[in-house]
Design a protein around this motif. Structure first.
Motif, PDB file in Angstrom:
ATOM      1  N   ALA A  90       0.644  -1.362   0.019  1.00  0.00           N
ATOM      2  CA  ALA A  90      -0.021  -0.355  -0.231  1.00  0.00           C
ATOM      3  C   ALA A  90       0.561   1.459  -0.061  1.00  0.00           C
ATOM      4  N   PHE A  91       2.330   1.175   0.500  1.00  0.00           N
ATOM      5  CA  PHE A  91       3.051   2.447   0.514  1.00  0.00           C
ATOM      6  C   PHE A  91       4.216   1.689  -0.051  1.00  0.00           C
ATOM      7  N   ASP A  92       4.719   0.893  -0.722  1.00  0.00           N
ATOM      8  CA  ASP A  92       6.388   0.711  -1.026  1.00  0.00           C
ATOM      9  C   ASP A  92       5.680   0.838  -2.423  1.00  0.00           C
ATOM     10  N   PRO A  93       7.034   1.201  -3.593  1.00  0.00           N
ATOM     11  CA  PRO A  93       6.224   1.033  -4.764  1.00  0.00           C
ATOM     12  C   PRO A  93       6.112  -1.107  -5.109  1.00  0.00           C
ATOM     13  N   PRO A  94       5.710  -1.110  -6.811  1.00  0.00           N
ATOM     14  CA  PRO A  94       5.070  -2.222  -6.280  1.00  0.00           C
ATOM     15  C   PRO A  94       6.571  -3.282  -7.480  1.00  0.00           C
ATOM     16  N   PHE A  95       7.329  -2.685  -6.735  1.00  0.00           N
ATOM     17  CA  PHE A  95       8.949  -3.624  -7.103  1.00  0.00           C
ATOM     18  C   PHE A  95       8.958  -4.205  -6.052  1.00  0.00           C
ATOM     19  N   PHE A  96       8.620  -5.794  -5.219  1.00  0.00           N
ATOM     20  CA  PHE A  96       8.707  -6.891  -4.533  1.00  0.00           C
ATOM     21  C   PHE A  96      10.242  -6.827  -4.212  1.00  0.00           C
ATOM     22  N   ARG A  97      10.868  -7.077  -5.361  1.00  0.00           N
ATOM     23  CA  ARG A  97      12.190  -8.115  -4.468  1.00  0.00           C
ATOM     24  C   ARG A  97      12.993  -6.842  -4.954  1.00  0.00           C
ATOM     25  N   GLU A  98      12.846  -6.030  -6.092  1.00  0.00           N
ATOM     26  CA  GLU A  98      13.465  -4.964  -5.976  1.00  0.00           C
ATOM     27  C   GLU A  98      13.694  -3.810  -4.825  1.00  0.00           C
ATOM     28  N   VAL A  99      12.560  -3.918  -4.144  1.00  0.00           N
ATOM     29  CA  VAL A  99      12.112  -3.008  -3.046  1.00  0.00           C
ATOM     30  C   VAL A  99      13.102  -3.890  -1.817  1.00  0.00           C
ATOM     31  N   GLU A 129      15.541  -5.820  -1.726  1.00  0.00           N
ATOM     32  CA  GLU A 129      16.964  -5.619  -1.828  1.00  0.00           C
ATOM     33  C   GLU A 129      17.500  -4.416  -1.614  1.00  0.00           C
ATOM     34  N   ASN A 130      16.686  -3.520  -1.678  1.00  0.00           N
ATOM     35  CA  ASN A 130      17.089  -2.155  -1.577  1.00  0.00           C
ATOM     36  C   ASN A 130      17.551  -2.024  -0.181  1.00  0.00           C
ATOM     37  N   LYS A 131      16.454  -2.369   0.532  1.00  0.00           N
ATOM     38  CA  LYS A 131      16.500  -2.059   2.162  1.00  0.00           C
ATOM     39  C   LYS A 131      17.351  -2.865   2.875  1.00  0.00           C
ATOM     40  N   LEU A 132      17.795  -4.430   1.859  1.00  0.00           N
ATOM     41  CA  LEU A 132      18.494  -5.156   2.630  1.00  0.00           C
ATOM     42  C   LEU A 132      19.709  -4.388   2.650  1.00  0.00           C
ATOM     43  N   SER A 133      20.189  -3.928   1.288  1.00  0.00           N
ATOM     44  CA  SER A 133      21.296  -3.099   1.271  1.00  0.00           C
ATOM     45  C   SER A 133      21.645  -1.562   2.107  1.00  0.00           C
ATOM     46  N   MET A 134      20.529  -1.549   3.006  1.00  0.00           N
ATOM     47  CA  MET A 134      20.610  -0.265   3.842  1.00  0.00           C
ATOM     48  C   MET A 134      20.802  -0.385   5.286  1.00  0.00           C
ATOM     49  N   LEU A 135      20.853  -2.311   5.401  1.00  0.00           N
ATOM     50  CA  LEU A 135      20.888  -2.384   7.168  1.00  0.00           C
ATOM     51  C   LEU A 135      22.999  -2.918   7.591  1.00  0.00           C
ATOM     52  N   SER A 136      23.032  -2.741   8.581  1.00  0.00           N
ATOM     53  CA  SER A 136      23.967  -2.820   8.444  1.00  0.00           C
ATOM     54  C   SER A 136      25.583  -4.327   7.977  1.00  0.00           C
ATOM     55  N   ALA A 137      25.737  -4.490   8.174  1.00  0.00           N
ATOM     56  CA  ALA A 137      26.605  -5.817   7.877  1.00  0.00           C
ATOM     57  C   ALA A 137      26.198  -7.152   8.373  1.00  0.00           C
ATOM     58  N   GLU A 138      25.961  -6.695  10.012  1.00  0.00           N
ATOM     59  CA  GLU A 138      25.773  -8.020  10.801  1.00  0.00           C
ATOM     60  C   GLU A 138      24.035  -8.556  11.163  1.00  0.00           C
ATOM     61  N   GLU A 139      23.524  -7.049  10.657  1.00  0.00           N
ATOM     62  CA  GLU A 139      21.602  -6.977   9.825  1.00  0.00           C
ATOM     63  C   GLU A 139      21.609  -7.759   8.551  1.00  0.00           C
ATOM     64  N   LYS A 140      22.177  -7.662   7.590  1.00  0.00           N
ATOM     65  CA  LYS A 140      22.710  -8.216   6.468  1.00  0.00           C
ATOM     66  C   LYS A 140      22.969 -10.316   7.296  1.00  0.00           C
ATOM     67  N   ALA A 141      24.195 -10.231   7.078  1.00  0.00           N
ATOM     68  CA  ALA A 141      23.979 -11.756   7.732  1.00  0.00           C
ATOM     69  C   ALA A 141      22.325 -12.179   8.528  1.00  0.00           C
ATOM     70  N   PRO A 198      18.516 -19.633  -6.148  1.00  0.00           N
ATOM     71  CA  PRO A 198      19.708 -19.282  -5.109  1.00  0.00           C
ATOM     72  C   PRO A 198      18.975 -18.561  -4.301  1.00  0.00           C
ATOM     73  N   LYS A 199      20.110 -18.854  -2.993  1.00  0.00           N
ATOM     74  CA  LYS A 199      18.989 -18.106  -1.405  1.00  0.00           C
ATOM     75  C   LYS A 199      18.464 -16.435  -1.457  1.00  0.00           C
ATOM     76  N   SER A 200      18.249 -16.187  -1.657  1.00  0.00           N
ATOM     77  CA  SER A 200      17.737 -14.172  -2.044  1.00  0.00           C
ATOM     78  C   SER A 200      16.780 -13.950  -0.647  1.00  0.00           C
ATOM     79  N   ILE A 201      16.836 -12.662  -0.213  1.00  0.00           N
ATOM     80  CA  ILE A 201      15.803 -12.015   0.234  1.00  0.00           C
ATOM     81  C   ILE A 201      14.755 -12.021   0.293  1.00  0.00           C
ATOM     82  N   THR A 202      14.220 -11.976  -0.939  1.00  0.00           N
ATOM     83  CA  THR A 202      13.151 -11.967  -0.967  1.00  0.00           C
ATOM     84  C   THR A 202      12.410 -13.805  -0.833  1.00  0.00           C
TER      85      THR A 202
END
Length: 347
Positions: free
Chosen positions: A61-70, A72-84, A99-103
């Motif tokens: 309802a609020f994020d852009p309609p690009f599930f995977r891209e959104v 991945e972008n949010k994941l990239s904004m986390l710290s290295a520890e949070e990403k892991a 392959p394993k993905s954030i999606t």
């Protein structure tokens, strides 16, 4: 991961998270399941076990309609520890081709806050809760605190695994197994899925009956809320269905406070249409009792049910303990009481 729970996604991100008084759970290896969550002490029904703000979320309802891209972008904004920590969660969709993905991780683990559209909240600890068709905890969403909260739905023994549910439980075993295999790629081996013979047959009949009863109650309630006349709504039928629903739920040994809350609230509204305020009062009390097992005292559903109960008490008894007060003043008092209870309980 968790079953969908309808709730508004609006929240104040700055809300301070609730912290249970002392740790009563821990993440640990579970034979045949990978990691899971177990109780470190005896736990009482309704006890808050975990309150966790999402590390990552997606709301269509609020994020852009690009599930995977959104994601991945949010994941990239986390710290290295949070990403892991995120990438360490299970991806049920992982394969040689995928392959394993954030999606896949979000689809496998996220708590779905809404049912009308994709509204996923990924929590690191909450994601470690495994599934059972006879769960002993429930996850609910608190929009005011921007938290996924986990409550004990029955008494739990020390060392017992805490299990949530990933799907609607009001279905026969075969249907449950197919959905779990399709969405999460595993075979459930909980006590309900291990039943055989007559026990399995009776369980399937009860769960199918529960779904039919709840669908009927929801249909009648919808007619009532749309303003249809009493003759079409048939409130007495709804009350009979609600009574049967609660009885069969107990027979099936399903501890689901959120289901109870919704069914009892709808029954109470139908009783009001039937001009039986004593009956409405009784059903609102049951709804409030269930709500307090799966929400904090400050949750919006608890406030709503307290207010409805207050109104039916006045009509039933003819006595208004808040004579001369405005509705806002009464709700302010209830809010202060709720906050006092929350502070006393969770400090």
């Amino acid at each position: 991961c968790a079953a969908p729970q309808a709730a508004s996604p609006q929240a104040d991100p700055a809300s301070e998270p609730v912290v249970p008084p002392e740790p009563s759970i821990k993440v640990t290896p579970i034979p045949g399941k990978g990691l899971g969550v177990v109780a470190t002490k005896p736990i009482k029904v309704g006890e808050l076990l975990l309150a966790e703000q999402p590390i990552l979320s997606y709301n269509a309802a609020f994020d852009p309609p690009f599930f995977r891209e959104v994601l991945e972008n949010k994941l990239s904004m986390l710290s290295a520890e949070e990403k892991a920590q995120c990438m360490d969660l299970h991806d049920a969709h992982e394969s040689n081709e995928h392959p394993k993905s954030i999606t896949g991780i979000v689809l496998s683990n996220a708590f779905m806050r809404e049912t009308e559209h994709v509204d996923a909240a990924l929590c690191l600890t909450g994601s470690r809760l495994n599934h059972s068709c006879v769960p002993n905890v429930e996850q609910t969403w608190d929009p005011e605190r921007n938290e996924v909260q986990v409550f004990a739905s029955r008494d739990i023994q020390e060392g017992e695994e805490l299990c949530n549910y990933y799907m609607d439980l009001l279905a026969p075993r075969e249907k449950r197994q197919k959905e779990l295999q399709s969405r999460y790629n595993f075979e459930c081996k909980c006590p309900a899925c291990q039943l055989t013979g007559e026990e399995l047959e009776f369980s399937d009949v009860r769960r199918t009956r529960l779904r039919a009863l709840l669908d009927d109650i929801e249909g009648l309630y919808k007619l009532k809320m749309e303003g249809h006349p009493r003759e079409r709504v048939k409130p007495q039928r709804g009350l009979e269905r609600a009574t049967s629903f609660m009885k069969v739920l107990e027979e099936e040994k399903l501890n689901l406070p959120s289901y109870e809350k919704n069914a009892c609230n709808m029954a109470a509204e139908l009783a009001k249409l039937n001009s039986t305020n004593h009956t409405a009062n009784r059903w609102f009390k049951r709804a409030l009792e269930a709500a307090r097992k799966c929400h904090l005292p400050t949750h919006q559903d608890v406030f709503m049910l307290e207010h409805k109960l207050y109104e039916t008490e006045i009509i039933k008894t003819g006595v208004n303990p808040y004579q001369g007060w405005t509705t806002n003043q009464v709700m302010l008092v209830l809010c202060v009481i709720g906050l006092a209870i929350a502070c006393y309980t969770y400090e």
